[in-house]
Structures are given as C-alpha cells and as structure tokens.
Design an enzyme around this catalytic site. Structure first.
Site, short mmCIF file in Angstrom:
data_model
loop_
_atom_site.label_atom_id
_atom_site.label_comp_id
_atom_site.label_asym_id
_atom_site.label_seq_id
_atom_site.Cartn_x
_atom_site.Cartn_y
_atom_site.Cartn_z
CD GLU A 2 19.58 66.12 35.87
OE1 GLU A 2 19.62 65.31 34.64
OE2 GLU A 2 20.25 65.87 36.79
CD GLU A 23 19.55 63.62 40.32
OE1 GLU A 23 20.17 63.24 39.54
OE2 GLU A 23 18.07 63.76 40.00
O1 IFM Z 1 20.09 58.67 36.80
C1 IFM Z 1 20.02 60.35 36.58
C2 IFM Z 1 19.01 61.08 37.12
O2 IFM Z 1 17.78 60.39 36.51
C3 IFM Z 1 18.93 62.63 36.70
N1 IFM Z 1 20.30 63.16 37.01
C4 IFM Z 1 21.58 62.21 37.01
C5 IFM Z 1 21.35 60.89 37.13
C6 IFM Z 1 22.54 60.20 36.75
O3 IFM Z 1 22.81 60.30 35.31
#
Ligand code: IFM
Length: 459
Positions: free
Chosen positions: A167, A366
């Site tokens: 990200e 994710e």
């Molecule tokens: O916890 C975060 C992660 O580190 C990166 N993506 C989003 C998740 C939830 O906010």
C-alpha cells in the site's frame, strides 16, 4: 451445512500480518528504530498511547502462530520483514540476528506445509533514513534495493512469493500529506516525491529480486472503488481526482509505463516541474510483474469539495477538492467502513477492462473487517459480522473469477488482532483474538469458518 463458494484447483488461501503490527521485541537482537517507533512514542499521535513495543509478541511466539496457521489449513502466509531488523541504520551493517529470525520463521512455515509470502516494506522505514529525507529522496529507494538484495540472497531459495511494497498510497499520502501515519508530515510536493520514490524503490527491488532468482515478484496496492455521491458533473470530476490520487498514480506507471494523464487536474501546481522524475523511470517502474496484490476493504463515495486550505502554499498533496461521503443504507464495520462486497467484483472487472493483457494475475493480499468483538469469559468470540463479511467478499471474489478476472489467491486480514497503526489496539481485525494482557490467542468463529471453507475446497 454451509454452502461455501468454490474456487478453482490451485487457488491459494492465506492469511496476512505485518511486522510492526504483531512482532513486538522492538529493542531486541539489534533491531534499529523505525519511523513507527518514533511516531507511536510521540504523545498524542496514536490512540490510547499504544505502541508496537510488545504488540502480539510474535517475535517470541511465532511457533504458536505457525501452529494456528497449520490448523487453519492455509496454503500461504503473508508476513512482512522489518527493514530495521535487517539493516538497523537503514544502510551499512547487516544484522545477522534479524536475518536469523526470518529464516527460523520461514523454516517453521515450510515444516508446517505453508508457503511463505514476504512483504519487504510494510511501512517500518528505518528512522535513520527518514532523518536523511525518507521517501522524499531518491536515496531511500536505493537503500531499499540494497536491503531487498540482502534479504533475497538469504531467503529466495525458500520463499516463492515476494511483495515489494504494501500500500504505497498509505506510505506516501497518509505519511507525508495527511500526517496520520509515520512520519506524520503534511506536505505537498514532498508527498508526491515520496510516491515517486516508492515506485522507483519498487522497480529497483524487482531488479534485485530477479537477480536473486525469485519465483514470483509483485507489489500490493490498496486500490479504491470510487463512486460519485451524485450524478453531477462536479462529483464525477471529483471521482477522477480521487481515482488519480488513489489508483492511477500507481497503476499507470506500474501497468502502462506512463504517468496518469489526469495528474495536472488533480495536483495542479504541485506536480509541475516534477524534478524528482528521471528519464528511464517509467521503464524501471513498469517492469513486468508476476502478480498484482490488491488489498480491498470498502468502496469510497466522493463528492466535489472546495480546497481545505485557501492558501495554495499550505495545500497538501491530498487537498485536492474532494470529500468522502458516508454511504447510507449499508452496514458499517468498527472502522466505520461501509460493507459493499459487490464493489470488489466491480473493482476487479474495471481493472481488467482498463489494462487488459497488461494486468498480471491478481492476489487479494488483504481483506477482512474490524468488528466490535465481545469475548465470552473463555475468550471465544462469536463474530457473526466478520464471518458474513468474509463469506460475502469471497462470494464477490468468485464472481470476479467467473467474469474472467485472473485471481489466483486470497489472504484474510488478519491472522491476529494487532496494532492498527494510529488507531492502536482498539480496532480488532483478527480471526484469532489476542488478549493483550496475557497475549493468549483464541480462535474466533471466523477462524473456524475460514478453516471449514478451505477444507471444503479440498473435498
Ligand atoms: O492494518 C492495515 C494493514 O496494515 C494495511 N492494510 C489495511 C489494514 C487495515 O486497516
């Protein structure tokens, strides 16, 4: 009997975490300070004054966590490597104890029949590099490639899947423009330079990974599905700026070898000059990838809005005339994020329509939800909302596959409750509960549900 969505043979099911969010052991075995140590120890920046000093103590309890993964039945575990454990000062001396820790973790995973998937940068930049300019300067990208080469040399033979950055939007814009992530800066050009140097760092790291002979190299983006608040021309133009800010700034250089043609209308003055860009950067950034990681949680509804700062000199890179609007009529998670599974399908289909053959295979690296978990006396959590969230998003993902999008894997966020950055430990994303007093782990209903879904694929 639950009806689970069925995925093609070979589809990868996984779970994900990140170093600073779970490891703890912040001062152990030669680890250097990162920007998140500095940020979390600055009073008033993180909810409740929480820090990652102890977190889930995964650094010491990793065998227990790998046992949880084995019992879950996942094919793959995505974790990140803490750069300040490997190169504590950001450049120069390599710390063998840091490398040893990850080698032990990798071996434990392999012994459990689980493929490791490594993220090289999940936001814990060595503080020494931030002191020299951080991602605003190109040197950080070069140091990132050196660190990548060191890690790959040690682990390439045992780790098949490598993610350069997690990200980068958050690193560049939450970190250097909004100021809600480390290092907490609120800048204009600094944030745009950071975005560019993150991409350059990615390109250099891919070269280092290729030189080490890794099987798969990719990057993880948190792409947004931006929807206009109304059908007005102004709101539709706001969507273009939001898309540029969140998506195109990454996908255009990575997948099309060019900068977005909407950057001037998004950033105006801030992007003019672009003295941080060099000839040859688009080719470096746009090298072929083996996969694209996508983190998806929610759609965003945007509306046209005036500049937050009237004075152009004080505008940040995220002050670009749009505002997020609350989506009514749907459930919201504990993060206040709207739950709209279909927009995952739409995001993936739109990506395929835009990039066609240039779109590499996708892994959802994710997906998950923070919920208001209510543990019973024995620590168990009947997290029906999280189960519904996962079920509905996996169903939406299957729809994207049915529509012809080449998706190869899905990683739930997260294996464990953990340090949710500026929100501290109050927001729980885990499918395993962590009691932060005792550090005891207790699988939630969502863990058992995910385990059953994975087992059902193999019958
Ligand atoms: O916890 C975060 C992660 O580190 C990166 N993506 C989003 C998740 C939830 O906010």
């Amino acid at each position: 009997m639950t009806d689970f969505p069925r995925f093609p043979p070979g589809f990868v099911f996984g779970a994900a975490t990140a170093s600073y969010q779970i490891e703890g052991a912040a001062h152990e075995d030669g680890r250097g300070p990162s920007i998140w140590d500095t940020y979390s120890h600055t009073p008033g920046l993180v909810a409740n004054g929480d820090t990652g000093d102890i977190a889930c103590d995964h650094y010491h309890r990793y065998p227990e966590d790998v046992a949880l993964l084995r019992e879950l039945g996942v094919d793959s575990y995505r974790f990140s490597i803490a750069w300040p454990r490997i190169v504590p000062a950001g450049s120069g001396a390599v710390n063998p104890k840091g490398l040893d820790f990850y080698a032990r973790l990798v071996d434990e995973l392999l012994a459990a029949g689980i493929e490791p998937a490594v993220t090289l940068y999940h936001w814990d930049l060595p503080q020494a590099l931030e002191d020299r300019g951080g991602w605003r300067v190109r040197e950080t990208a070069e140091r990132f490639a050196e660190y990548t080469a060191v890690v790959a040399e040690h682990l390439a033979d045992r780790v098949p899947r490598w993610i350069t950055l997690n990200e980068p939007w958050c690193s560049a814009f939450l970190g250097y423009s909004v100021g809600r992530h480390a290092p907490g800066a609120r800048e204009g050009r600094g944030a745009l330079a950071a975005a560019h140097h993150l991409l350059v760092g990615h390109g250099l790291a891919v070269q280092a990974l290729r030189a080490a002979g890794v099987r798969e190299a990719g990057i993880t983006l948190n792409l947004d599905r931006n929807l206009p608040a109304t059908g007005s021309a102004a709101d539709r133009a706001a969507v273009v700026r939001a898309d540029t800010q969140h998506n195109l700034v990454w996908t255009e250089p990575l997948l099309a070898g060019r900068y977005p043609d909407t950057e001037e209308e998004t950033w105006g003055e801030l992007i003019s000059g672009q003295d941080f860009r060099r000839d040859g950067d688009p080719a470096l950034i746009g090298q072929p990838l083996d996969f694209l990681g996508i983190n998806y949680y929610r759609p965003t509804v945007v509306a046209d809005a005036p500049y937050r700062e009237a004075d152009p000199a004080r505008r940040t890179a995220t002050d670009n005339r749009y505002a997020e609007v609350r989506l009514e009529g749907v459930r919201h998670t504990a993060m206040e994020w709207p739950v709209v599974p279909d927009s995952l399908t739409d995001l993936l289909v739109a990506l395929k329509e835009r990039y066609g053959e240039a779109l590499p295979p996708i892994h959802i690296t994710e997906n998950g939800s923070a919920e208001h978990d209510e543990p019973s006396a024995d620590g168990t959590v009947h997290d029906r909302d999280r189960v519904a969230y996962l079920r509905d998003h996996l169903t939406a993902l299957k729809s994207a596959l049915d529509a012809g999008v080449d998706v190869r894997g899905y990683y739930v966020w997260s294996l464990l409750d953990n340090f949710e950055w500026a929100l501290g430990y109050g927001k729980r994303f885990g499918i395993v509960r962590v009691d932060y007093d005792t550090l005891r782990r207790t699988p939630k209903d969502s863990y058992h549900w995910y385990r059953a879904l994975i087992a059902a694929q193999r019958r």
